[in-house]
Motif scaffolding. Structure first.
Motif, PDB file in Angstrom:
ATOM      1  N   ASP A  61       0.829  -1.206   0.000  1.00 55.23           N
ATOM      2  CA  ASP A  61       0.000   0.000   0.000  1.00 55.23           C
ATOM      3  C   ASP A  61       0.861   1.252   0.000  1.00 55.23           C
ATOM      4  O   ASP A  61       0.514   2.259  -0.600  1.00 55.23           O
ATOM      5  CB  ASP A  61      -0.895   0.048   1.251  1.00 55.23           C
ATOM      6  N   LEU A  62       1.991   1.184   0.707  1.00 52.96           N
ATOM      7  CA  LEU A  62       2.867   2.338   0.875  1.00 52.96           C
ATOM      8  C   LEU A  62       4.310   1.912   0.687  1.00 52.96           C
ATOM      9  O   LEU A  62       4.748   0.904   1.239  1.00 52.96           O
ATOM     10  CB  LEU A  62       2.688   2.934   2.286  1.00 52.96           C
ATOM     11  N   ILE A  63       5.040   2.691  -0.107  1.00 55.06           N
ATOM     12  CA  ILE A  63       6.478   2.503  -0.253  1.00 55.06           C
ATOM     13  C   ILE A  63       7.141   3.757   0.304  1.00 55.06           C
ATOM     14  O   ILE A  63       6.861   4.866  -0.152  1.00 55.06           O
ATOM     15  CB  ILE A  63       6.895   2.298  -1.726  1.00 55.06           C
ATOM     16  N   VAL A  64       7.985   3.569   1.305  1.00 56.77           N
ATOM     17  CA  VAL A  64       8.703   4.689   1.920  1.00 56.77           C
ATOM     18  C   VAL A  64      10.153   4.608   1.472  1.00 56.77           C
ATOM     19  O   VAL A  64      10.850   3.635   1.769  1.00 56.77           O
ATOM     20  CB  VAL A  64       8.612   4.647   3.462  1.00 56.77           C
ATOM     21  N   SER A  65      10.602   5.639   0.761  1.00 59.55           N
ATOM     22  CA  SER A  65      11.994   5.693   0.323  1.00 59.55           C
ATOM     23  C   SER A  65      12.782   6.560   1.289  1.00 59.55           C
ATOM     24  O   SER A  65      12.291   7.587   1.764  1.00 59.55           O
ATOM     25  CB  SER A  65      12.079   6.226  -1.106  1.00 59.55           C
ATOM     26  N   LEU A  66      14.001   6.139   1.576  1.00 55.04           N
ATOM     27  CA  LEU A  66      14.806   6.790   2.606  1.00 55.04           C
ATOM     28  C   LEU A  66      16.066   7.455   2.060  1.00 55.04           C
ATOM     29  O   LEU A  66      16.813   8.071   2.820  1.00 55.04           O
ATOM     30  CB  LEU A  66      15.171   5.774   3.686  1.00 55.04           C
ATOM     31  N   SER A  67      16.302   7.342   0.752  1.00 58.28           N
ATOM     32  CA  SER A  67      17.458   7.972   0.110  1.00 58.28           C
ATOM     33  C   SER A  67      17.033   8.426  -1.285  1.00 58.28           C
ATOM     34  O   SER A  67      16.044   7.920  -1.829  1.00 58.28           O
ATOM     35  CB  SER A  67      18.625   6.990   0.000  1.00 58.28           C
ATOM     36  N   PRO A  68      17.753   9.383  -1.880  1.00 61.04           N
ATOM     37  CA  PRO A  68      17.376   9.852  -3.222  1.00 61.04           C
ATOM     38  C   PRO A  68      17.325   8.724  -4.254  1.00 61.04           C
ATOM     39  O   PRO A  68      16.392   8.649  -5.050  1.00 61.04           O
ATOM     40  CB  PRO A  68      18.467  10.873  -3.563  1.00 61.04           C
ATOM     41  N   GLU A  69      18.316   7.847  -4.247  1.00 55.52           N
ATOM     42  CA  GLU A  69      18.341   6.729  -5.197  1.00 55.52           C
ATOM     43  C   GLU A  69      17.133   5.817  -5.000  1.00 55.52           C
ATOM     44  O   GLU A  69      16.495   5.369  -5.961  1.00 55.52           O
ATOM     45  CB  GLU A  69      19.638   5.939  -5.031  1.00 55.52           C
ATOM     46  N   ALA A  70      16.795   5.552  -3.755  1.00 55.89           N
ATOM     47  CA  ALA A  70      15.646   4.706  -3.452  1.00 55.89           C
ATOM     48  C   ALA A  70      14.342   5.385  -3.858  1.00 55.89           C
ATOM     49  O   ALA A  70      13.412   4.723  -4.317  1.00 55.89           O
ATOM     50  CB  ALA A  70      15.623   4.362  -1.968  1.00 55.89           C
ATOM     51  N   HIS A  71      14.283   6.699  -3.706  1.00 58.98           N
ATOM     52  CA  HIS A  71      13.068   7.408  -4.085  1.00 58.98           C
ATOM     53  C   HIS A  71      12.840   7.308  -5.599  1.00 58.98           C
ATOM     54  O   HIS A  71      11.714   7.075  -6.049  1.00 58.98           O
ATOM     55  CB  HIS A  71      13.132   8.871  -3.649  1.00 58.98           C
ATOM     56  N   HIS A  72      13.894   7.463  -6.355  1.00 60.28           N
ATOM     57  CA  HIS A  72      13.785   7.317  -7.808  1.00 60.28           C
ATOM     58  C   HIS A  72      13.277   5.907  -8.165  1.00 60.28           C
ATOM     59  O   HIS A  72      12.373   5.757  -8.995  1.00 60.28           O
ATOM     60  CB  HIS A  72      15.136   7.585  -8.471  1.00 60.28           C
ATOM     61  N   ALA A  73      13.835   4.900  -7.527  1.00 60.09           N
ATOM     62  CA  ALA A  73      13.410   3.519  -7.788  1.00 60.09           C
ATOM     63  C   ALA A  73      11.957   3.302  -7.390  1.00 60.09           C
ATOM     64  O   ALA A  73      11.202   2.626  -8.094  1.00 60.09           O
ATOM     65  CB  ALA A  73      14.313   2.536  -7.041  1.00 60.09           C
ATOM     66  N   ALA A  74      11.544   3.877  -6.263  1.00 60.76           N
ATOM     67  CA  ALA A  74      10.157   3.726  -5.801  1.00 60.76           C
ATOM     68  C   ALA A  74       9.191   4.368  -6.786  1.00 60.76           C
ATOM     69  O   ALA A  74       8.137   3.805  -7.091  1.00 60.76           O
ATOM     70  CB  ALA A  74       9.995   4.342  -4.414  1.00 60.76           C
ATOM     71  N   LEU A  75       9.549   5.536  -7.287  1.00 61.88           N
ATOM     72  CA  LEU A  75       8.684   6.189  -8.272  1.00 61.88           C
ATOM     73  C   LEU A  75       8.594   5.371  -9.554  1.00 61.88           C
ATOM     74  O   LEU A  75       7.529   5.291 -10.173  1.00 61.88           O
ATOM     75  CB  LEU A  75       9.179   7.607  -8.568  1.00 61.88           C
ATOM     76  N   GLU A  76       9.679   4.737  -9.951  1.00 60.79           N
ATOM     77  CA  GLU A  76       9.652   3.862 -11.124  1.00 60.79           C
ATOM     78  C   GLU A  76       8.693   2.691 -10.911  1.00 60.79           C
ATOM     79  O   GLU A  76       7.998   2.276 -11.842  1.00 60.79           O
ATOM     80  CB  GLU A  76      11.059   3.333 -11.437  1.00 60.79           C
ATOM     81  N   LEU A  77       8.650   2.157  -9.692  1.00 54.48           N
ATOM     82  CA  LEU A  77       7.758   1.032  -9.391  1.00 54.48           C
ATOM     83  C   LEU A  77       6.289   1.413  -9.582  1.00 54.48           C
ATOM     84  O   LEU A  77       5.472   0.559  -9.918  1.00 54.48           O
ATOM     85  CB  LEU A  77       7.974   0.532  -7.964  1.00 54.48           C
TER      86      LEU A  77
END
Length: 140
Positions: A78-94
């Motif tokens: 339901d929720l993806i929490v990204s904790l670093s810029p690289e992870a945030h980019h990957a989460a948005l891609e998902l």
């Protein structure tokens, strides 16, 4: 909120800590996992020590990547929490293929800290306490 995925660079410090904290605070009421964008890092002993100080045993955590998690069980969160810029980019891609909400919680990387063991551990404690506060506020 029924399921949460925490994502950072290697799943060795920040996202692993967030997963352990969320499981500790919310038990079975929220399904929690964590993953890294990249693999290859072992679980961080300072993170394990910082969690141990508050009674959470994270010694059995084994870092995994988003790809490994997707292969093992899928990425239905339901929720993806990204904790670093690289992870945030990957989460948005998902979110191109997943209907998940994404939140970015910028979290400092305590592995870059210098000084004595105690000074370095203070950086991990700060991350632990900051994530603990946000998790309790967001998931209650």
């Amino acid at each position: 909120m029924q399921s949460v995925l925490f994502v950072c660079n290697f799943n060795a410090v920040r996202s692993a800590c967030a997963e352990a904290l969320a499981r500790h605070y919310f038990g079975k009421s929220v399904y929690v996992q964590s993953a890294g964008v990249r693999g290859g890092e072992p679980a961080d002993p300072f993170m394990i020590a910082a969690l141990d100080e508050i009674g959470i045993d994270a010694s059995r955590h084994r870092p995994r990547t988003l790809e490994e998690l997707e292969e093992w069980e899928g990425l239905n969160f339901d929720l993806i929490v990204s904790l670093s810029p690289e992870a945030h980019h990957a989460a948005l891609e998902l979110t191109r293929t997943l209907a998940a909400e994404v939140e970015y919680w910028p979290t400092p990387d305590p592995t870059v800290g210098q000084g004595s063991r105690e000074q370095r551990l203070d950086g991990y404690r700060d991350v632990r306490d900051g994530l603990g506060y946000r998790i309790r506020q967001r998931l209650r």
